[in-house]
Design an enzyme around this catalytic site. Structure first.
Site, PDB file in Angstrom:
ATOM      1  N   GLY A 173      -9.374   2.870  -7.684  1.00 38.05           N
ATOM      2  CA  GLY A 173      -8.764   4.220  -8.066  1.00 38.05           C
ATOM      3  C   GLY A 173      -9.089   4.265  -9.698  1.00 38.05           C
ATOM      4  CG  LEU A 214       1.396   8.114  -5.744  1.00 36.03           C
ATOM      5  CD1 LEU A 214       1.141   8.187  -4.263  1.00 36.03           C
ATOM      6  CD2 LEU A 214       2.784   8.257  -6.024  1.00 36.03           C
ATOM      7  CB  SER A 215       1.807   2.221  -9.736  1.00 40.13           C
ATOM      8  OG  SER A 215       2.171   1.103 -10.159  1.00 40.13           O
ATOM      9  N   GLY A 255      -1.530   6.495  -2.511  1.00 45.55           N
ATOM     10  CA  GLY A 255      -2.755   6.235  -3.567  1.00 45.55           C
ATOM     11  C   GLY A 255      -3.960   5.499  -2.780  1.00 45.55           C
ATOM     12  CG  HIS A 256      -3.181   1.210  -2.088  1.00 44.28           C
ATOM     13  ND1 HIS A 256      -2.050   1.088  -2.281  1.00 44.28           N
ATOM     14  CD2 HIS A 256      -3.764   0.295  -3.051  1.00 44.28           C
ATOM     15  CE1 HIS A 256      -1.723   0.239  -3.106  1.00 44.28           C
ATOM     16  NE2 HIS A 256      -2.812  -0.325  -3.845  1.00 44.28           N
ATOM     17  CD  GLN A 308      -8.811  -3.146 -11.060  1.00 44.11           C
ATOM     18  OE1 GLN A 308      -8.188  -3.971 -11.186  1.00 44.11           O
ATOM     19  NE2 GLN A 308      -8.739  -2.140  -9.919  1.00 44.11           N
ATOM     20  CE  LYS A 339      -1.831   3.214 -10.970  1.00 40.99           C
ATOM     21  NZ  LYS A 339      -1.275   2.149 -11.970  1.00 40.99           N
ATOM     22  CG  LEU A 362      -1.746  -1.299   1.426  1.00 42.05           C
ATOM     23  CD1 LEU A 362      -2.665  -1.354   2.668  1.00 42.05           C
ATOM     24  CD2 LEU A 362      -2.612  -1.388  -0.045  1.00 42.05           C
ATOM     25  NE  ARG A 398       1.950  -4.026 -12.121  1.00 41.51           N
ATOM     26  CZ  ARG A 398       1.888  -5.234 -12.367  1.00 41.51           C
ATOM     27  NH1 ARG A 398       3.190  -5.678 -12.417  1.00 41.51           N
ATOM     28  NH2 ARG A 398       1.025  -6.261 -11.989  1.00 41.51           N
TER      29      ARG A 398
HETATM   30  O1  PAF Z   1      -6.664  -3.043  -8.563  1.00 38.84           O
HETATM   31  C1  PAF Z   1      -6.196  -4.057  -7.726  1.00 38.84           C
HETATM   32  O2  PAF Z   1      -5.405  -3.837  -6.680  1.00 38.84           O
HETATM   33  C2  PAF Z   1      -6.803  -5.337  -8.282  1.00 38.84           C
HETATM   34  O3  PAF Z   1      -7.070  -5.581  -9.342  1.00 38.84           O
HETATM   35  C3  PAF Z   1      -8.068  -5.470  -7.312  1.00 38.84           C
HETATM   36  C4  PAF Z   1      -9.311  -4.769  -7.764  1.00 38.84           C
HETATM   37  C5  PAF Z   1      -7.782  -5.493  -5.857  1.00 38.84           C
HETATM   38  C6  PAF Z   1      -8.481  -6.930  -7.575  1.00 38.84           C
HETATM   39  O4  PAF Z   1      -7.674  -8.106  -7.297  1.00 38.84           O
END
Ligand code: PAF
Length: 288
Positions: free
Chosen positions: A151, A188-189, A38-39, A157, A153, A35, A191
């Site tokens: 998010g 922010l990521s 961003g989270h 999704q 970002k 985390l 990765r």
């Molecule tokens: O965005 C993410 O972190 C993941 O794709 C999620 C939504 C938690 C599903 O595993």
């Protein structure tokens, strides 16, 4: 209230049952851990909207089409628990793979969201959005929250989840939260942790390019050549562009000159990190 961590669905359900019995609204922030702020912006938004906030950490094998990506995905539970505690999250659900997929992943029922899952990240990562839609459906059914926070970002999704919730009449409100960025514009990521110091200097060029494209298109430049030139420039600078696309914001179909709400989406490798970003922007037509 301090952070409680549970790993079974039974414990999670007991907590939610008590919260709902007391008439409290429940907000849910699904994550894969590692985390960052961003989270935390999702947690803060959830705290504003709901009485009780639940986060989940589960590195979902079903959404990784690349096994080494799954193996190397950073797992930092203790550090994550500290951040969640500091930001007032009440419950962390951190299940094992067996708890999430007790009958095995091979015979797991799959949720597939057509159309919006195709192309972009769905094109480059076959099966990825089936994995996301499946685990998010399971998590929604386990938590039974009133609202869930994602998010912006991960733009595609979010579109997949919104469509899934609408198509399957899942009783939850989906709230998108604006992308958190460094001062230099880099989104922010988790990765970003794969980037070397040199790559970290270069990485903000990705978002800068999106801003330049939006400006060029708002000034009336041609869609195709603007994207092509930017892609070439990014590749010369050291990125390996996976896709760079201009889409209609509502359904992520290729943008046409008649559309007024657009979004530029990009995925590019920088070293071993696959970075994604996006920029929604309006196209105001002046009548001639
Ligand atoms: O965005 C993410 O972190 C993941 O794709 C999620 C939504 C938690 C599903 O595993």
């Amino acid at each position: 209230m301090s952070l409680l961590t549970v790993s079974t669905v039974a414990e999670l359900r007991e907590f939610v049952h008590h919260a709902k019995f007391k008439g409290l609204s429940v907000g849910f922030v699904p994550t894969m851990g590692n985390l960052h702020s961003g989270h935390m912006s999702l947690i803060k938004k959830a705290k504003k909207h709901c009485d009780v906030v639940i986060a989940s950490i589960f590195v979902n094998p079903l959404q990784f089409n690349d096994k080494s990506d799954l193996t190397n995905y950073p797992r930092t539970l203790e550090q994550d628990q500290e951040l969640l505690t500091e930001n007032g999250c009440e419950l962390l659900f951190a299940p094992t793979v067996d708890e999430m997929y007790p009958n095995g992943q091979e015979i797991q029922s799959i949720v597939s969201v057509p159309d919006v899952s195709m192309g972009l990240c769905g094109g480059s990562r076959p099966g990825h959005f089936d994995g996301v839609a499946t685990v998010v459906t399971k998590l929604f059914n386990m938590v039974q929250a009133d609202k869930a926070f994602f998010g912006e970002k991960d733009f595609q999704q979010l579109a997949v989840i919104r469509k899934m919730v609408a198509d399957l009449c899942i009783p939850i409100e989906i709230i998108g939260v604006a992308t958190e960025r460094n001062r230099d514009g880099l989104a922010l990521s988790s990765r970003n942790g794969y980037l070397s110091a040199e790559e970290l200097d270069l990485a903000p060029m990705l978002f800068k390019s999106l801003q330049d494209i939006a400006e060029a298109i708002q000034q009336g430049n041609d869609f195709v050549s603007t994207l092509e030139q930017t892609q070439q420039r990014l590749n010369k600078q050291g990125f390996k562009v996976d896709y760079l696309a201009l889409c209609r914001e509502s359904d992520l179909k290729p943008a046409t000159p008649d559309d007024t709400k657009l979004v530029i989406l990009v995925a590019a490798f920088l070293g071993s990190a696959r970075l994604i970003d996006n920029l929604p922007f309006p196209l105001n037509r002046t009548s001639d």
